[in-house]
Scaffold this active site. Structure first.
Site, short mmCIF file in Angstrom:
data_model
loop_
_atom_site.label_atom_id
_atom_site.label_comp_id
_atom_site.label_asym_id
_atom_site.label_seq_id
_atom_site.Cartn_x
_atom_site.Cartn_y
_atom_site.Cartn_z
N ASP A 291 -0.91 -36.65 -76.70
CA ASP A 291 0.10 -35.60 -76.89
C ASP A 291 0.19 -35.27 -78.38
O ASP A 291 0.22 -36.18 -79.23
CB ASP A 291 1.46 -36.07 -76.36
CG ASP A 291 2.48 -34.93 -76.41
OD1 ASP A 291 2.47 -34.11 -75.48
OD2 ASP A 291 3.27 -34.90 -77.38
N ASN A 299 4.68 -24.24 -83.22
CA ASN A 299 4.89 -22.93 -82.58
C ASN A 299 6.09 -22.21 -83.19
O ASN A 299 6.04 -21.00 -83.44
CB ASN A 299 5.07 -23.09 -81.08
CG ASN A 299 3.75 -23.30 -80.35
OD1 ASN A 299 2.71 -22.86 -80.82
ND2 ASN A 299 3.80 -23.97 -79.21
N HIS A 304 2.83 -18.86 -82.03
CA HIS A 304 1.95 -19.37 -80.96
C HIS A 304 0.47 -19.24 -81.30
O HIS A 304 -0.32 -20.11 -80.89
CB HIS A 304 2.27 -18.64 -79.65
CG HIS A 304 3.58 -19.09 -79.06
ND1 HIS A 304 3.75 -20.28 -78.42
CD2 HIS A 304 4.81 -18.49 -79.07
CE1 HIS A 304 5.00 -20.41 -78.02
NE2 HIS A 304 5.69 -19.32 -78.41
N ASP A 308 -2.10 -22.24 -80.84
CA ASP A 308 -3.37 -22.16 -80.09
C ASP A 308 -4.53 -22.66 -80.95
O ASP A 308 -5.44 -23.34 -80.47
CB ASP A 308 -3.62 -20.73 -79.65
CG ASP A 308 -2.64 -20.29 -78.57
OD1 ASP A 308 -2.57 -19.07 -78.32
OD2 ASP A 308 -1.96 -21.17 -77.97
N GLU A 334 0.46 -29.18 -74.60
CA GLU A 334 -0.15 -29.86 -75.74
C GLU A 334 -0.66 -31.25 -75.36
O GLU A 334 -0.96 -32.08 -76.22
CB GLU A 334 0.85 -29.98 -76.89
CG GLU A 334 2.04 -30.90 -76.63
CD GLU A 334 3.21 -30.17 -75.99
OE1 GLU A 334 2.97 -29.12 -75.35
OE2 GLU A 334 4.35 -30.66 -76.13
#
Length: 415
Positions: A291, A299, A304, A308, A334
């Site tokens: 994680d 973010n 975002h 990404d 994630e």
């Protein structure tokens, strides 16, 4: 020169060779048994015939022995010349003295004298009738008595030519019959092997055709109810499973669009396959759940697109950090899942630590310009489970991941 071994032969020829060898061995054994039986019978027949001649001659010889009439004894023994197989005959009186003898022209006198000396110990009055057979001759020692009084002994020596002539005739007859039987059975075995090999060869041709065309919609029709029928039905079942797998793969996208890693569905399928293989091979496998730490802040602060980009670069680090036969997948958001095939605890831990260190040392250069330093927390579990219980491996890894986050993040914890 290359010699063709049995392994290189087609199965139909292997069957013919094996049947031929079995038939040949069976005929050889039966021929040897028949030859031995014939020899034993001919041996007894030759000795019985000589025994009969000795009995008749002894009956006529009593008077000559009783009166010590050597002239009469000579006449009676001379009559044996009518039998060309009798080579030597002599008669002794009760004191072991030679009364008369007959020597055939084919019998050397020295050989007759040597044989007479050799059998002398066997001619005692109490010895009774004695018979024997040697390689070239057979003989009978026949005591001559009158009213329980021993008068003397008659000895007859005959060759084995008649017996060997019959044996040779029998061998030619037996050999010819065996060859005829062998040829007939070999031809029959060729026809029989077609019954057994035709279904197998048809199945092999179908397998090659389907393997070449990749047309798994084909099926093999058969009405057989034997083992070949089961083989055909098993092959059709295998084709059905292949069709189902292809249909499933055609419906599912196996790759995550953003990261290029395997998606969740493909990862779970692979997990079941690895678990099944590990169970069968009595091995363990490693499951790592990863994680991204504080990903929500990335973010929120950078947008975002930046998030990404971080996920994509982490995906590349994962691909570089695992072995070629392991699987890296995006498990959701994630979270990433790593499946380590056949790995023990030390190997799985090494992979997890290598990935953690690689992410921590990596500089994420965003498209907008700023650089980020991102860390990951990893939870791992090593073990094995049935395919239907494989999710327990991920759950154990998830609990270890939770402990890694609770312990301060950017660390590896093992279940």
């Amino acid at each position: 020169m290359n010699v063709l071994s049995l392994d290189q032969l087609s199965i139909r020829y292997k069957l013919v060779v094996l049947l031929g060898l079995s038939l040949g061995l069976g005929l050889l054994v039966s021929s040897l048994v028949a030859l031995y039986s014939t020899f034993a019978a001919e041996r007894q027949s030759s000795l019985r015939a000589l025994h009969q001649i000795a009995a008749i001659t002894s009956e006529n010889m009593r008077a000559a022995l009783a009166f010590h009439d050597a002239q009469s004894a000579d006449k009676m023994l001379a009559a044996l010349h009518t039998n060309p197989h009798i080579h030597y005959a002599f008669v002794e009186n009760e004191h072991g003295q030679l009364l008369s003898q007959y020597l055939a022209p084919a019998m050397p006198a020295s050989a007759a004298k040597a044989w007479q000396a050799r059998i002398k110990p066997l001619m005692a009055p109490q010895a009774g009738v004695h018979e024997g057979m040697e390689r070239t001759h057979h003989y009978v020692l026949y005591p001559i008595t009158l009213d329980d009084t021993h008068l003397g002994t008659l000895a007859l020596l005959a060759d084995n030519d008649a017996m060997y002539a019959k044996m040779r005739s029998f061998m030619w007859l037996q050999g010819g019959a065996s060859l005829l039987i062998f040829a007939s059975l070999l031809l029959l075995s060729w026809r029989l092997q077609l019954i057994f090999t035709r279904p197998m060869l048809q199945l092999l041709a179908s397998m090659r055709r389907i393997g070449h065309s990749k047309d798994y919609t084909a099926t093999l029709g058969t009405l057989r109810t034997d083992e070949f029928g089961e083989l055909y039905r098993g092959f059709n079942a295998m084709l059905h499973e292949i069709r189902q797998r292809d249909e499933l793969l055609s419906r599912l996208a196996t790759t995550d669009a953003l990261t290029g890693l395997a998606n969740r569905g493909h990862a779970l399928e692979t997990l079941q396959a690895m678990a099944t293989r590990a169970q069968r091979k009595h091995e363990s496998m490693g499951v790592i759940l990863l994680d991204v730490d504080h990903f929500k802040q990335v973010n929120d602060q950078h947008g975002h697109p930046a998030g990404d980009q971080v996920l994509q670069e982490i995906a590349r680090i994962l691909q570089a950090g695992i072995r070629t036969y392991d699987l890296a997948a995006r498990y959701g958001g994630e979270e990433f899942l790593l499946l380590c095939d056949g790995a023990d605890l030390a190997t799985t831990t090494e992979i997890a630590e290598r990935i953690r260190a690689s992410v921590a040392s990596h500089r994420f250069v965003l498209a907008q310009g700023p650089q980020l330093q991102v860390t990951v927390s990893l939870g791992l579990h090593v073990g094995s489970a049935r395919a239907d219980a494989a999710m327990a491996l991920i759950e154990a890894a998830d609990q270890a991941l939770y402990r890694a986050k609770q312990a301060g993040r950017n660390r590896v914890e093992s279940a």
